[in-house]
Design a protein around this motif. Structure first.
Motif, short mmCIF file in Angstrom:
data_model
loop_
_atom_site.label_atom_id
_atom_site.label_comp_id
_atom_site.label_asym_id
_atom_site.label_seq_id
_atom_site.Cartn_x
_atom_site.Cartn_y
_atom_site.Cartn_z
N MET A 171 45.72 39.34 -71.56
CA MET A 171 44.48 39.46 -70.66
C MET A 171 44.14 38.29 -69.85
N THR A 172 44.28 37.14 -70.48
CA THR A 172 43.97 35.77 -69.61
C THR A 172 45.04 35.70 -68.62
N LYS A 173 46.23 36.08 -69.13
CA LYS A 173 47.32 35.83 -68.20
C LYS A 173 47.12 36.82 -66.73
N THR A 174 46.60 38.10 -67.27
CA THR A 174 46.35 39.18 -66.02
C THR A 174 45.37 38.52 -65.08
N VAL A 175 44.22 37.99 -65.75
CA VAL A 175 43.08 37.40 -64.86
C VAL A 175 43.77 36.24 -64.05
N ARG A 176 44.71 35.39 -64.58
CA ARG A 176 45.28 34.20 -63.78
C ARG A 176 46.16 34.96 -62.61
N ARG A 177 46.95 35.85 -63.06
CA ARG A 177 47.76 36.45 -62.03
C ARG A 177 46.93 36.98 -60.86
N ILE A 178 45.86 37.60 -60.98
CA ILE A 178 45.07 38.34 -60.02
C ILE A 178 44.41 37.27 -59.16
N CYS A 179 44.05 36.11 -59.92
CA CYS A 179 43.43 35.15 -59.17
C CYS A 179 44.57 34.26 -58.34
N GLN A 180 45.79 34.27 -58.66
CA GLN A 180 46.75 33.71 -57.81
C GLN A 180 47.03 34.49 -56.61
N ILE A 181 47.32 35.72 -56.91
CA ILE A 181 47.20 36.92 -55.79
C ILE A 181 46.05 36.72 -54.78
N ILE A 182 44.97 36.65 -55.35
CA ILE A 182 43.75 36.28 -54.42
C ILE A 182 43.76 35.26 -53.66
N PHE A 183 44.19 34.09 -54.11
CA PHE A 183 44.33 32.85 -53.53
C PHE A 183 45.57 32.85 -52.57
N LEU A 184 46.61 33.61 -52.91
CA LEU A 184 47.70 33.76 -52.00
C LEU A 184 47.18 34.58 -50.69
N VAL A 185 46.47 35.44 -50.88
CA VAL A 185 46.00 36.19 -49.55
C VAL A 185 45.10 35.65 -49.15
N ILE A 186 44.18 34.72 -49.62
CA ILE A 186 43.09 33.95 -48.85
C ILE A 186 43.87 33.21 -47.73
N PHE A 187 44.91 32.42 -48.31
CA PHE A 187 45.73 31.36 -47.73
C PHE A 187 46.68 32.03 -46.52
N LEU A 188 46.97 33.31 -46.68
CA LEU A 188 47.79 33.90 -45.56
C LEU A 188 46.88 34.47 -44.68
N VAL A 189 45.77 35.09 -45.08
CA VAL A 189 44.82 35.52 -44.15
C VAL A 189 44.19 34.44 -43.21
N LEU A 190 43.92 33.31 -44.07
CA LEU A 190 43.22 31.97 -43.29
C LEU A 190 44.39 31.58 -42.07
N ILE A 191 45.60 31.63 -42.24
CA ILE A 191 46.50 31.38 -41.41
C ILE A 191 46.55 32.41 -40.33
N LEU A 192 46.54 33.53 -40.49
CA LEU A 192 46.75 34.44 -39.72
C LEU A 192 45.46 34.58 -38.80
N ILE A 193 44.31 34.12 -39.24
CA ILE A 193 43.23 34.16 -38.34
C ILE A 193 42.82 33.06 -37.64
N THR A 194 43.76 31.90 -37.96
CA THR A 194 43.84 30.84 -37.06
C THR A 194 44.52 31.16 -35.70
N ALA A 195 43.58 31.67 -34.92
CA ALA A 195 44.21 32.60 -33.36
C ALA A 195 42.90 32.42 -32.51
N TYR A 196 43.56 32.13 -31.57
CA TYR A 196 42.62 32.13 -30.26
C TYR A 196 42.23 33.76 -29.91
N PRO A 197 41.10 33.81 -29.55
CA PRO A 197 39.81 32.81 -29.45
C PRO A 197 39.22 32.70 -30.85
N PHE A 198 38.88 31.36 -31.26
CA PHE A 198 38.48 31.04 -32.50
C PHE A 198 37.08 31.17 -32.60
N GLU A 199 36.45 32.42 -32.96
CA GLU A 199 35.10 32.72 -32.76
C GLU A 199 34.42 32.67 -34.13
#
Lengths: 306, 523
Positions: free
Chosen positions: B1-29
């Motif tokens: 259970m806790t392991k699943t929560v951890r995995r979801i959390c890891q995936i969420i942070f990985l996705v946030i990380f990737l999205v933040l890189i992707l949206i680092t684009a011009y025009p930066f609004e």
């Protein structure tokens, strides 16, 4: 054989023929022009609209040429090629006025165009330029496609049989596929070619225009035009750029005119006079006139002011 | 259970990380803090601050969150948040499952050695954190080794699609527009292909880190990661501790299964500095007797002592000192005096992004995360090879032939995590001098071939090019008080492959304040 004429009669007739031949030799060009003008009567080369909002000017100018219906038939695919090259606001007069663009799109819609594409291969970043110069808003408000030509896959190879330097080049495929191609330049001065108007605006329909500079810019502009001809040219002279062209910012002048024509040389010659330049001093206009693309001498051009 | 929560959390942070890189684009609004992950690393904040002798508050304040988190909960950052750790876990499941023997011993101490070395180099103003900090390393990898090739492949798809569809359908732009309109943002998929130097090298380093998993799970995190070492120091006695109940029969399942090798021979004990709180041991315990709970008293035992010895720290420090000393004698550091300003002899084309701080500070602050390169709308910012010397490896340089500095863009300044590129306004750009254009008259067709050109004048945003009639033809000249070195002239010059007008570091005025630069240009 019996003498038909008396001596007196012969001398009289010989005198008339001689004098008229002499006169014709003296003033032949003008006489021919008078004949041409008579032939083209009722069909002006330049239709110049002044006074009114930019959208109104567009309508007046096109109506002066016989109305949009002459160019855009019901169900035809229209391509509009304005000059949207720079990330500059409309006030700087570096790009085609967005209201002029809107006016043309509305007319084409009213004429029953099946699709309208606005295309330009911009010099600056495409989306940024479209946003700054107001074209993006016009396109989204009126629901037309606005395309910046920054992908080579958007171009097709064309042959230029009449070209003196350019024998083949590339052209945006939207232009080749369109039923009606409308060129919408703005009148501006230009550092290297003198002025920018309808002839020079076609550089934005090409993929590799840098090569033109190496090969002889003025001749390339004229050569390209022999293969890619617009059906209608609408020159935006609502506000024109007088110095530091083509990108500006420079000194601008509110002329308040929109000019419609099908003759690229005549309209550019007129644009040159607006910018205070002699048409024959502009290399690419004379090169285009030499190709027989149109009339460079404004005195021989029928101008209709509406 | 806790392991699943951890995995979801890891995936969420990985996705946030990737999205933040992707949206680092011009025009930066959107003005989101897309540099968040790099700023979360205390190693970046401390290392760059020490090396540049400046307190980079922006980065320090964010990294405090992670420090506090480590003191309270242990190395949760490594187990729950770190996108590189998550990638290692995923790649482990994909490629290395059941393919290696279970090892219990691993060279834990190396990471402290590395950490010590990095801090010593930073003390000597040489910043080497960029090489091994996982946030910098992974951000750079995603940008240089993934986004560029993926975009190129999408471009191929594009060309393919265009080959048979005569319409205006461009898959990359279409997809990018759909996703970004869904997110309520401007399109982040550029419609021009991006190119980066050294993508292959960046990928090779990343592939090595992944490949090390074949020796042991999370080999990188256990043995090499300097950020892990630093967080380990902060979490030598976290408040949240592993507890083993009385039912434990010392079967050592938890010990052999621990991916960090954080459980010593006595499975009732825990090496808190190694434990990443992943809860695997809780899940796996056959007796169900392992749990995590609050305990303030530190766990003191010989087996759980910090894996750090004076000898190792000194070894690391020695290596760091040698590194700094050797880098400092790189001839690329030799300065030339140009007017009142020292410039590096290393390269005449060392053009920094606008807003960059003076060169020495810049090299010390820049952590080579690549965010500015991702964001640059013209693709002109490239990782340096030799241009800035060994010390400046991978720092961003503007290569105008690839892309110029766009007049209306200030994104690199907005997103730099360590303020190596300080924020600036687009209006200020005409007074930020990063170089000067020089015309090579032996190559310029308006000079040697009498041709009509003046493309440089046409494109110049700052009207720094002027022309005069010389021998009957218009010939271009450069006004050095107006030329900021944006490079649009070099980018657009029709002479191929090298431009006849090029930007040189000669006009670099970064040693002056912005007001001084403004006064200079108006004088």
């Amino acid at each position: 054989m019996e003498n038909k004429y008396s001596r007196r009669e012969f001398l009289r007739r010989a005198g008339i023929v001689g004098a008229s031949t002499y006169g014709f030799l003296l003033a032949g060009d003008e006489l021919l022009d008078i004949l041409e003008e008579a032939k083209a009567a009722g069909q002006p080369t330049l239709s110049i609209a002044s006074k009114g909002s930019p959208e109104r000017l567009v309508k007046k100018a096109i109506d002066g040429l016989g109305g949009i219906g002459k160019f855009v038939k019901k169900g035809s695919k229209v391509l509009i090629k304005p000059n949207l090259a720079w990330i500059r606001t409309p006030e700087t007069a570096a790009n085609t006025n967005p209201q002029v663009l809107a006016g043309i799109i509305k007319l084409c819609k009213a004429a029953g165009a099946s699709s309208i594409i606005v295309f330009d291969h911009t010099c600056d970043n495409g989306p940024a330029a479209f946003k700054a110069n107001g074209a993006a808003k016009v396109a989204s408000d009126l629901g037309v496609q606005l395309i910046s030509g920054h992908s080579r896959s958007l171009y097709k190879k064309i042959n230029i049989p009449k070209g003196k330097i350019l024998k083949s080049d590339e052209c945006a495929k939207f232009i080749l596929e369109a039923d009606c191609f409308i060129n919408v330049p703005i009148a501006k001065v230009h550092g290297s070619t003198g002025i920018t108007a309808s002839l020079k605006n076609m550089m934005g329909a090409n993929w590799n225009r840098q090569a033109w500079h190496q090969n002889g810019l003025n001749q390339c502009i004229a050569d390209y035009f022999t293969a890619v001809k617009p059906d209608l040219i609408i020159l935006d002279a609502v506000r024109i750029l007088l110095t530091r062209g083509p990108k500006g910012p420079g000194e601008t002048k509110d002329v308040g005119q929109v000019i419609a024509s099908t003759d690229p040389v005549a309209i550019d010659a007129y644009a040159a006079t607006l910018l205070g330049k002699e048409p024959s001093s502009i290399g690419h206009i004379t090169a285009a006139a030499a190709h027989g693309l149109g009339q460079i001498n404004l005195k021989k051009v029928t101008i209709k002011r509406v | 259970m806790t392991k699943t929560v951890r995995r979801i959390c890891q995936i969420i942070f990985l996705v946030i990380f990737l999205v933040l890189i992707l949206i680092t684009a011009y025009p930066f609004e959107h003005n989101l803090a897309t540099d968040l992950f790099v700023q979360l690393s205390p190693l970046v904040a401390l290392g760059a601050s020490i090396a540049s002798r400046t307190l980079i508050w922006e980065a320090i304040s964010f990294s405090l969150i992670i420090i506090v988190l480590s003191i309270i909960l242990g190395r949760v950052f490594c187990g729950w948040i770190c996108p590189l750790g998550t990638t290692l876990d995923i790649s482990d499941a994909l490629f290395f499952r059941n393919r290696r023997k279970k090892t219990s011993n691993s060279p834990h101490k190396i990471k402290y050695c590395i950490l010590a070395g990095l801090f010593v180099t930073a003390l000597f103003t040489t910043q080497a954190i960029y090489l091994l900090d996982p946030m910098c390393l992974f951000t750079r990898t995603v940008i240089l080794a993934f986004i560029a090739p993926v975009q190129m492949m999408l471009k191929w798809l594009n060309e393919l699609g265009n080959a048979w569809a005569s319409g205006t359908f461009e898959p990359t732009i279409w997809l990018g527009t759909r996703i970004s309109s869904f997110l309520g943002m401007r399109p982040f998929v550029s419609n021009t292909q991006v190119y980066f130097r050294s993508s292959l090298l960046v990928f090779a380093i990343f592939a090595t880190i992944i490949g090390l998993n074949s020796i042991s799970r999370r080999f990188w995190c256990r043995n090499l990661c300097p950020l892990g070492a630093l967080l380990g120091l902060f979490s030598w006695s976290p408040i949240l501790k592993r507890k083993v109940g009385t039912k434990c029969n010392e079967c050592s399942r938890c010990r052999t299964d621990c991916k960090m090798n954080a459980i010593p021979k006595n499975p009732r004990l825990t090496k808190a500095t190694e434990c990443i709180v992943c809860f695997d041991c809780v899940e796996i315990c056959p007796q169900n007797t392992v749990s995590f709970g609050i305990r303030l008293k530190p766990e003191r035992h010989k087996e759980t002592a910090l894996d750090i010895s004076r000898r190792h720290v000194l070894q690391g420090a020695g290596i760091g000192l040698a590194f700094a000393a050797l880098v400092k004698v790189d001839p690329a550091r030799k300065l030339a005096i140009n007017g009142e300003m020292p410039i590096k002899l290393s390269s005449d084309t060392l053009i920094r992004p606008p807003g960059s701080v003076a060169e020495d500070k810049f090299i010390a602050r820049c952590v080579r995360c690549g965010m500015c390169m991702k964001a640059c709308p013209t693709n002109g910012l490239q990782p340096a090879f030799h241009e800035a010397g060994i010390e400046g490896f991978w720092t961003p340089i503007l290569m105008p032939r690839i892309g110029y500095c766009q007049e209306d863009c200030n994104i690199c300044g907005s997103i730099c995590p360590t303020n190596a590129i300080e924020p600036f306004d687009t209006a200020e750009k005409k007074h930020i001098f990063i170089g000067t254009a020089c015309i090579d008259r032996s190559k310029c067709i308006a000079w040697y071939a009498d041709k009509k050109c003046l493309v440089c004048d046409e494109h110049c945003s700052y009207k720094a090019i002027y022309w005069k009639v010389v021998d009957g033809t218009n010939r271009p000249f450069v006004n050095e008080k107006k030329c900021v070195g944006c490079g649009i002239c070099e980018a657009k010059c029709p002479i191929q492959p090298f431009a006849a007008i090029r930007v040189y570091s000669y006009g670099d005025k970064r040693h002056m304040t912005r007001d001084e630069q403004k006064t200079w240009s108006e004088s």
